[in-house]
Write an enzyme that holds these catalytic residues in place. Structure first.
Site, mmCIF file in Angstrom:
data_model
loop_
_atom_site.group_PDB
_atom_site.id
_atom_site.type_symbol
_atom_site.label_atom_id
_atom_site.label_comp_id
_atom_site.label_asym_id
_atom_site.label_seq_id
_atom_site.Cartn_x
_atom_site.Cartn_y
_atom_site.Cartn_z
ATOM 1 N N GLY A 1 -54.285 2.942 -27.100
ATOM 2 C CA GLY A 1 -54.113 2.595 -28.514
ATOM 3 C C GLY A 1 -52.791 1.906 -28.783
ATOM 4 O O GLY A 1 -52.443 0.931 -28.112
ATOM 5 N N TYR B 1 -60.135 -0.396 -42.079
ATOM 6 C CA TYR B 1 -59.325 -1.308 -41.271
ATOM 7 C C TYR B 1 -59.108 -2.569 -42.115
ATOM 8 O O TYR B 1 -60.029 -3.309 -42.393
ATOM 9 C CB TYR B 1 -60.027 -1.675 -39.962
#
Ligand SMILES: NC(=O)c1ccc[n+]([C@@H]2O[C@H](COP(=O)([O-])OP(=O)(O)OC[C@H]3O[C@@H](n4cnc5c(N)ncnc54)[C@H](OP(=O)(O)O)[C@@H]3O)[C@@H](O)[C@H]2O)c1
Length: 300
Positions: free
Chosen positions: A219, A66
């Site tokens: 999401g 990430y």
């Protein structure tokens, strides 16, 4: 923020000393847009993490891909030295292409490098829990995972990893994995509108294995449904709170890691642990996935 909810109570992972509040936090939203580069406001990202910990959260889900690296570095800046009971769960098995794509990184060397990247960026000597992330972007793909899992098991034996989990896997892959090493958690795509893992969750509950749904709120395409809106209005809650409360009541081995970059959404999400869903509300919410399935079958 004071500890205003019970965070859904705790789940003690069998055979470990880990006990996690069922309401945790997923850190993916702390990187920049498209989970790439730094966030627009680093101080705001730090504030979200500190507020989660102040509220009692002891389970943070992350990955060194990430950002890449950015999210783990923000976690370190915000929280190191870490509270004793904090469990940081990271993932290995993917990397980011220069075009921001998500690529596999399952070779022996990539896994070893991935462990060391996580150790360095989180500034720890051992990773609490590492999920081996396999399969496609959203869904598992059948096939042996023995090779990469054996590498992770070696790293665990070296003391660099505490416990191992799997992400984006099928029941058959879990069976294979359990012959190689102990598996403490599964992280797959699941929410009130996407219930492909219903049977898997029940199997895992019997085995005492934690199930952590990714995209609990949908999401990148947040959940939207008239049933969620209706139940939320009747309970004076928000649709996202109802979606999280539904997951908590679904099975006791489900632990949540909703992601957010905002302290107000964080507060809202944590407060969902205190929301009780009456049986008629649960029945209404169960109809969401049935509707999605029917629409899919008729080609809509
Ligand atoms: N294993 C895997 O393959 C995998 C894949 C994806 C994710 N994950 C993990 O799962 C965690 C959760 O997934 P996620 O963050 O992608 O998705 P999510 O939790 O389903 O949803 C996050 C999205 O919902 C929004 N949101 C959060 N709380 C809200 C609220 N109360 N009201 C309205 N909107 C809200 C967030 O925006 P704001 O920032 O504006 O709140 C963000 O856009 C991640 O942090 C990551 O650790 C794992």
């Amino acid at each position: 923020m004071t500890k205003q909810t019970n965070l859904g109570g705790t789940f003690a992972i069998p055979g470990t000393s880990i006990s996690l509040y069922r309401m945790g936090y997923g850190a993916m939203q702390l990187a920049g847009p498209e989970v790439w580069g730094p966030p627009r406001d680093v101080d705001a990202a730090i504030a979200v993490l500190r507020e989660a910990i102040a509220a009692g959260v002891n389970h943070i889900d992350t990955s060194d891909y990430y950002g890449p690296h950015v999210t783990n570095q923000i976690i370190k800046t915000a929280l190191h030295p870490y509270p004793k009971d904090l469990v940081i769960v990271t993932k290995l098995g993917a990397r980011r292409g220069e075009d921001k794509s998500w690529l596999h990184a399952l070779s022996r060397q990539e896994l070893i490098d991935g462990v060391h990247d996580n150790l360095r960026n989180l500034s720890v000597e051992r990773l609490d829990v590492v999920n081996l992330r396999v399969g496609g972007i959203m869904e598992p793909t059948e096939g042996s995972i023995a090779e990469p899992l054996t590498v992770l098991d070696e790293l665990k034996r070296e003391g660099l990893i505490g416990y191992i989990g799997l992400s984006n896997v099928t029941p058959r892959q879990l069976q294979e994995a359990q012959k190689i090493t102990e598996i403490v958690c599964i992280q797959n795509f699941y929410n009130v509108a996407r219930r492909g893992d219903d049977a898997f969750i029940d199997i895992l509950a019997k085995k005492g294995i934690v199930y952590v749904p990714f995209f609990p709120l949908g999401g990148f395409t947040p959940l939207q449904s008239s049933e969620l809106d209706g139940v939320a209005a009747s309970l004076k809650a928000t649709p996202m709170q109802v979606a999280l409360a539904w997951l908590l009541q679904r099975s006791p081995n489900i632990l949540l890691i909703p992601g957010t970059s905002s302290t107000s959404h964080l507060r809202e999400n944590l407060a969902a642990a205190a929301l009780e869903l009456p049986p008629h509300a649960i029945a209404q919410l169960n109809a969401i996935a049935a509707g999605v399935k029917a629409a899919g079958q008729s080609g809509h």
